[in-house]
Structures are given as C-alpha cells and as structure tokens.
Design a protein around this motif. Structure first.
Motif, PDB file in Angstrom:
ATOM      1  N   THR A 163     -54.527  53.124  75.194  1.00 12.55           N
ATOM      2  CA  THR A 163     -55.614  52.867  73.996  1.00 12.55           C
ATOM      3  C   THR A 163     -56.014  54.241  73.580  1.00 12.55           C
ATOM      4  O   THR A 163     -56.073  54.426  72.332  1.00 12.55           O
ATOM      5  CB  THR A 163     -57.062  52.240  74.752  1.00 12.55           C
ATOM      6  OG1 THR A 163     -56.658  51.111  75.314  1.00 12.55           O
ATOM      7  CG2 THR A 163     -58.129  52.006  73.457  1.00 12.55           C
ATOM      8  N   LEU A 172     -55.379  50.720  84.133  1.00  8.54           N
ATOM      9  CA  LEU A 172     -55.148  52.267  83.973  1.00  8.54           C
ATOM     10  C   LEU A 172     -54.087  52.514  82.696  1.00  8.54           C
ATOM     11  O   LEU A 172     -54.550  53.380  81.884  1.00  8.54           O
ATOM     12  CB  LEU A 172     -54.676  52.957  85.269  1.00  8.54           C
ATOM     13  CG  LEU A 172     -54.754  54.409  85.030  1.00  8.54           C
ATOM     14  CD1 LEU A 172     -55.602  55.101  84.862  1.00  8.54           C
ATOM     15  CD2 LEU A 172     -53.979  55.043  86.411  1.00  8.54           C
ATOM     16  N   ALA A 194     -53.154  50.482  80.249  1.00 10.70           N
ATOM     17  CA  ALA A 194     -53.971  50.088  79.286  1.00 10.70           C
ATOM     18  C   ALA A 194     -54.682  51.194  78.743  1.00 10.70           C
ATOM     19  O   ALA A 194     -54.887  51.477  77.469  1.00 10.70           O
ATOM     20  CB  ALA A 194     -54.446  48.661  79.467  1.00 10.70           C
ATOM     21  N   LEU A 195     -55.782  51.525  79.584  1.00  7.96           N
ATOM     22  CA  LEU A 195     -56.905  52.540  78.939  1.00  7.96           C
ATOM     23  C   LEU A 195     -56.140  53.648  78.644  1.00  7.96           C
ATOM     24  O   LEU A 195     -56.683  54.425  77.649  1.00  7.96           O
ATOM     25  CB  LEU A 195     -57.640  52.810  80.142  1.00  7.96           C
ATOM     26  CG  LEU A 195     -58.614  51.733  80.497  1.00  7.96           C
ATOM     27  CD1 LEU A 195     -59.201  51.888  82.164  1.00  7.96           C
ATOM     28  CD2 LEU A 195     -59.909  51.635  79.559  1.00  7.96           C
ATOM     29  N   LEU A 196     -55.194  54.252  79.125  1.00  4.61           N
ATOM     30  CA  LEU A 196     -54.403  55.642  78.802  1.00  4.61           C
ATOM     31  C   LEU A 196     -53.740  55.145  77.326  1.00  4.61           C
ATOM     32  O   LEU A 196     -53.828  55.946  76.485  1.00  4.61           O
ATOM     33  CB  LEU A 196     -53.473  55.996  79.832  1.00  4.61           C
ATOM     34  CG  LEU A 196     -53.986  56.587  80.894  1.00  4.61           C
ATOM     35  CD1 LEU A 196     -52.950  56.903  82.085  1.00  4.61           C
ATOM     36  CD2 LEU A 196     -54.856  57.846  80.708  1.00  4.61           C
TER      37      LEU A 196
END
Lengths: 461, 177
Positions: free
Chosen positions: B115, B109, B111-113
């Motif tokens: 990105t 989560l 890492a996605l945010l």
C-alpha cells in the motif's frame, strides 16, 4: 459551497500556528519534562544492563513463576497500543465527523506503546544478545526458528503491527509534513521536505492519497485484532489452569481495546492541556470517547463474568484452586482490578457530567489503566503460582529491578511522546482543516446548526 | 528538465466557486480534463472544481502482494518443517495452526508495505528531483488552478481565462502538472 465555511472563519495561517504550537515553541517546561523522562528511562536501561550482567536471578522470577513483571508489562503495553490505530482506522473508515483531532495522538500512542511493549520479551529472554536467533535466516549454526513456538508468532505479529502502525502514522502525516515543509526553515525544512516526499495537494494526489489511507485503515484493523489474539495464545496454548481457555483471544482483544481507549483519553487530555488545544479537543470528543469506554467497560465485565461463572459452577479442582487464590493471596490485586475496571468506571461513565468533565475523564482513564495493569498481573502470575501440582506452589513479588522497569516503561513512553511532539505534527492538521472546510452553519427554523458536507458512497464514479 | 515537464499556467483563487469558474473557462478553450488540476491544502470533492479522469488501480497491486505475502509465509513455515523437522511434545512436525498464523501475518505485512509503495508510485511521491508546479500560498487558503498548455497562443488564452475568472498572480512556468 456557497455558505461561509468554518475554515474561512478560522483563517488557515493562524490555524497552522495554533495546531503546530508544539513544534514551534520550545518552553523550559519541555526541556525539564524531557530531561526528567530521559533520566528515568536511562536509569531503567542501566538496571537492564545490570540484569544482563548478573542474570535473571535479580528478578523475582522463580520456578514455577517464570513469567513475571516483564511479561505483565509486555501484555499491558501491547494492549494499550491496541486502540490507537484501531480507533483511528475505524473513525477514518466510518468518516466520523469528530475524528480529526483524535487521530494523530491515537496513532502515535500505538506506535510508542508497541515500541515499549516489544522490548519486554527481548529483555525477558535471559541471554538477550541472542535475540536474533528468532529471525529466520540461513546460517552456519544449523539453527532455525521453531514456528510452533508462540514466541515466534508474537514476533511475526508484533513486527507486522508495528510496521503497519508506523506506515499508517506516517502516511496520515504526509499532508501535514508538506504544510510544515512550506512553513519551516533550516534543518526542519530539509527534514520535512524529505518526509513529505514531494506532496503538493493536487487534485489527483488527494484522490489517491484518500484511497491509500482507506486501504491502510482497512488492512490495519484485522492486524490489530490478530496481534492481541496471538498475544493471548501465548497463554491459551499452554495447558495451564486459567490460561487454557477458548475465550482468551476475544477477552484479550476486548481488554486491549478497553485499556487502549483509556490510554487515548489520557493522551488527549494531556495534549489538550499542554499545547492549549481546548478549541479543537472539545468536551464533545471526551464525551464520545467516554461512551466508547463505557461500552468497553460493559463488554470487559461481560467477558470476565462469563469466564468466572464457568469456573465457579463447574469447579474443576485446578481451576477452582486458582480462582480461590483471588480471595486469599491475590485479594488486593483482585480488588484493585474489580474496582478500577468495573466498579468505578461503570457508574462514573453513565453520568454525562463525568463524561463531559475533562479532569474527571482524565482520572477515570488513569484508573482504568491501573485496573488493567492489575488484570494483566492476575492473568500472568496466579496461573503459574498455582499450577496443577501443589508441591511446587510458590508466591511471586517483583524486586526493585522489575519495579524500575515499570517506572522506566512509563517514562520511555512519555519521552517518545514528548520528542514526537517537538519534531512532528502532533495534530492531524489536514484532517482538521478538511473537517472545518466541510462544515458550514445551516439554519433550521430559528436555530443555526453546524452542518458537515459529505459525499455519498460511490458518488462521482 | 524531466520528460513530463510541460508549460503550465497557474492562477490563485480565494474561493472554490471562483476556482470552479476558472476550470470551466479552461475547458471551453478547449483543454482536456486531464490537463487541468487544482492544488489546495484541503481535499476538494471530485467535480467541485476539476475531475480526475484517471482510474485508480493500485489496490489491485495491494491484493496481489497480499497473495505474495501469504505464499511467502506458507512457504517459510513449510520449508522450516521440511529442513528442520523438530519434534515437539508429540505434535505433528507439519503443524497447521502456526502455518496459518505466519501466513496471515506475512500476507498482511506484504499488503501494508505494498500500500505504501503502490500509493507512493500512484501519487507520484518521492521523486525528489522532479520539478512540479506549486505555490505555497495554498496554506494561506488559496486554491491554485493549473493547466498544462502548449506554449504560445494557447498559454496566453489560458492565462487570460484565469485572470477573467478572478485569478490573482497568474503566471506561466515550466514543470510537471
């Protein structure tokens, strides 16, 4: 690129108009569809409020079958959500040439299926208004979530997947929102200006955008796999016959990809017909998706047979009682599952005539999802209805309340899609443009074949 | 006007080849590669018209936030075991499998945010007040070749180079490249 590329032939202005038809033209049919779907969804919400007021006794749930239609719907919709983002991410990473028209519809399907599926554990809670007890935050009640409960794992995993899928969908849409911003007027222009966040399409922006898109795709694939594994562990971590199995996680993931691909085909066929996208969503796309579906039919069949054979031969009493019930109480459900998930799709999808016929593919995709719903029901209910102690064996049949949730969940999913198609670009316009831009006609002997230009890995570094 | 605002010469081109010739002409003025860019509705391969000399480093930030998320997930579960030591069905209070699951999910989560945030910062998005040079006719198939120049002599020479390469409606404006 000295040859005339396919984008020039299409004409960019006309291309935008064609691909954005859903945003630009509002027909009476759209209002009718939105109205009917809203009414059905509202009715299901009303039924839920009734259940909140009266309690779970209005459902068919009982001891020991304490998980019923709501959990079946949860597993079904989470499974359906699985393939959208996954397919899109894999196709993006592998740069599959045919991916562009499939991406947006598949990504949106994931988000909406997750939104629908994520509601059911909350509805199932009983005291729904206390759902926030699952969120870890300091409070005066001295309550804290128990992370050893798989329900908490679900919440963490589904929240991550939903957030990631929304970000993936949004990020992939930014260039299309920028195009929409430059074509729109009024409130739509303001909305698209905000959402496009100032994207222009400068060389540096495109390069960074592609790196971030690839990063999103790489990150979302393991999350997608983990989500359905964790959903499977809701079952597999319990000492219940039929559930406590090491194969459950990969089996759930395979089943989820299977139903997800079928869902993508259903959505694609629908979008193609309604928004007249025949020129972009071609027979080739359905043929390729059909091959993927065929692969998953075989994988699903292999997993199911493998699990079945182990129980069949070892004949542990509690497991054997469960399997035996598939031939008695649950025979209709078992036959629906076997027919819809294997006996129909396997021979049908082997035939290129079927894969290349869009009505046939639409029908097969619906059949597969009916089968997958039956499969989810067979996972959830019989294991609880035939637990270790025969003195508590009991049947389960959904009441009108739960049947209204089935109808309501389908209509809510469709309503979200209908609203999305009106508000935001339903096709990945910039990806389609890029594909056309890179495609030229190349002569090989007397034949002329379309050729797609693509950089080699590491080129330009 | 922001500090990044500069004088920019813009010309519109119908084909990649013409845009490439214009970029080459701008380089011979000479203008540095970093001061020349294209604006197009489709991504052009690096080097087709211009190259982007700036390295892309934000994936490292994503990797860093992956670790931050992992530490947060592990910390959250371990803190829970310490502060709320619930005994459940004879299981150990500090159970490893749930810790692994929550750690993994929170790492992903984060890492996605990261990105999204790092991608936005790297691309320069969500700066709504910035005045960036742009021409909406890129959606009609045009390619805009833009060069940041010094006002005066250099701007005139750059505009002439763009016109000579076949650029239509060459103009000069103030804004960010």
């Amino acid at each position: 690129m000295s040859e005339r590329h396919h984008l020039e032939r299409q004409g960019e202005g006309g291309l935008y108009e064609t691909l954005s038809r859903s945003n630009l033209v509002t027909t009476k049919g759209w209002y009718a569809a939105a109205g009917v779907l809203f009414a059905l969804t509202a009715a299901a919400v009303g039924v839920f409020l009734y259940m909140m007021a009266t309690g779970l006794g209005v459902t068919g749930l009982s001891r020991p079958v304490m998980w019923g239609t709501m959990i079946i719907l949860f597993v079904f919709w989470i499974g359906l959500s699985h393939s959208g983002t996954l397919i899109s991410a894999i196709l993006r990473i592998t740069q599959a040439g045919w991916r562009a028209p499939v991406l947006r519809g598949a990504e949106a399907m994931t988000v909406f299926a997750l939104m629908v599926g994520g509601l059911f554990p909350l509805m199932h809670l009983g005291r729904n208004w206390r759902f926030y007890y699952m969120i870890p935050y300091p409070n005066e009640r001295m309550l804290w979530p128990n992370f050893r409960s798989p329900l908490l794992w679900d919440m963490v995993a589904i929240s991550t997947y939903l957030t990631g899928s929304i970000l993936f969908l949004y990020f992939g849409m930014i260039p299309d929102l920028a195009a929409a911003r430059d074509h729109a007027t009024g409130w739509r222009k303001k909305l698209y200006t905000f959402l496009a966040a100032g994207f222009r399409g400068s060389h540096s922006e495109w390069r960074r955008y592609h790196v971030a898109s690839t990063l999103f795709a790489v990150l979302i694939i393991p999350v997608a796999v983990s989500v359905h594994s964790i959903v499977s562990w809701d079952f597999a971590m319990a000492m219940v016959p039929g559930w406590h199995s090491t194969i459950f996680a990969p089996y759930f993931v395979a089943g989820a990809i299977y139903s997800g691909i079928a869902g993508v085909i259903t959505v694609m066929a629908f979008l193609r017909r309604v928004f007249r996208l025949e020129h972009f969503l071609t027979v080739r796309h359905f043929d390729n998706l059909g091959k993927l579906l065929l692969t998953m039919t075989l994988i699903w069949g292999y997993f199911y047979f493998s699990e079945f054979l182990t129980t069949w031969y070892s004949r542990l009493p509690e497991d054997w009682e469960l399997i035996s019930s598939y031939g008695t109480h649950y025979l209709p459900l078992f036959l629906v599952m076997l027919t819809c998930n294997f006996l129909i799709p396997l021979p049908a999808l082997c035939l290129s005539k079927v894969r290349r016929s869009i009505p046939a593919m639409f029908a097969v995709s619906l059949v597969v999802n009916v089968g997958m719903f039956a499969e989810r029901a067979l996972i959830v209910v019989p294991s609880l209805a035939r637990r270790n102690d025969p003195s508590v064996w009991l049947g389960y049949f959904p009441t009108w309340v739960e049947i209204s949730y089935i109808v309501g969940s389908v209509s809510m999913f469709a309503l979200l899609y209908v609203l999305f198609s009106k508000l935001l670009p339903v096709m990945a316009i910039s990806d389609i443009k890029e594909h056309l831009f890179r495609t030229t006609d190349r002569s090989i002997g007397a034949a002329t074949v379309p050729s797609v230009a693509q950089e080699e890995e590491g080129e330009g570094e | 006007m922001s500090e990044r605002s500069r004088t920019v010469v813009i010309g519109l081109f119908d084909a990649v080849e013409e845009a490439g010739a214009a970029a080459r002409a701008l380089r011979t003025l000479p203008l540095p590669e970093a001061d020349i860019t294209t604006i197009s509705s489709v991504a052009l391969p690096d080097g087709a018209v211009v190259s982007d000399p700036r390295p892309i480093r934000f994936p490292w930030a994503v990797a860093l936030f992956w670790f931050v998320g992992a530490v947060s997930g592990a910390g959250l579960t371990l803190y829970s075991y310490l502060v709320y030591p619930l005994v459940t069905a004879g299981k150990p209070i500090a159970s490893v499998p749930p810790t692994m699951i929550v750690t993994y999910e929170l790492a992903m989560l984060a890492a996605l945010l990261a990105t999204l945030v790092a991608g936005f910062l790297s691309i320069g998005l969500a700066r709504y007040r910035a005045r960036k040079v742009f021409d909406p006719r890129i959606h009609e198939g045009k390619i805009a070749v833009c060069a940041a120049v010094e006002p005066g002599e250099q701007a005139l020479r750059a505009a002439a180079a763009l016109k000579e390469a076949g650029g239509a409606e060459v103009r000069t404006e103030e804004g960010e490249l």
